[in-house]
Design a protein around this motif. Sequence first.
Motif, PDB file in Angstrom:
ATOM      1  N   SER A  73       8.603 -10.655   3.295  1.00 21.83           N
ATOM      2  CA  SER A  73       7.909  -9.433   3.357  1.00 21.83           C
ATOM      3  C   SER A  73       7.366  -9.118   2.170  1.00 21.83           C
ATOM      4  N   SER A 109       4.003  -7.517  -4.151  1.00 22.06           N
ATOM      5  CA  SER A 109       3.846  -6.062  -3.350  1.00 22.06           C
ATOM      6  C   SER A 109       5.017  -6.652  -2.038  1.00 22.06           C
ATOM      7  N   THR A 167       7.253  -4.630   1.438  1.00 20.91           N
ATOM      8  CA  THR A 167       7.354  -3.793   2.446  1.00 20.91           C
ATOM      9  C   THR A 167       8.585  -4.253   2.846  1.00 20.91           C
ATOM     10  N   ASN A 215       8.458   0.046   6.215  1.00 19.64           N
ATOM     11  CA  ASN A 215       7.055   1.209   5.886  1.00 19.64           C
ATOM     12  C   ASN A 215       6.814   1.551   5.112  1.00 19.64           C
ATOM     13  N   THR A 235       5.826   0.491   1.097  1.00 20.08           N
ATOM     14  CA  THR A 235       5.554  -0.732   0.348  1.00 20.08           C
ATOM     15  C   THR A 235       5.211  -0.116  -1.664  1.00 20.08           C
TER      16      THR A 235
END
Length: 134
Positions: free
Chosen positions: A80, A112, A114, A117, A119
């Motif tokens: 992720s 980034s 996550t 939900n 981030t």
Amino acid sequence: MKIAVIVTLGSLLIMALAGCGKKSAAPWETMELSSIAASPYRVNIPVNGTSNITINAIFSKVSSGNITTGSGGLRVVTSSVTFKSSNAAIVAVNGSGLARGISAGSANISVSYTDHNITKTTDIPVTITAPPGT
């Protein structure tokens, strides 16, 4: 005989926990992503050199919507996560965080992550130097 004692103690522990009347959430349900940190936090490599970027996610414990200070956790994350170069002509980066110097100059790698939900993003400054003798 030792196995019977362990089973008995385990059964007592399960009964004691079942009878306490409190519902317990799994740890990942009570932890909220608060920030991410890159290691290294700055990349300095020569043309054709590489650097592996590791991302640490910092979590805070959440209780009734409030962050409880002093509690939480840190974990190295490998899924992720997205890596993106601000200038692919200077530095290339793959999905695993391996940065490679393409040409001399400066750029940033944006990272980034996550989790549930939420981030968080951080930028890593990158300097690529010309090889010696050029």
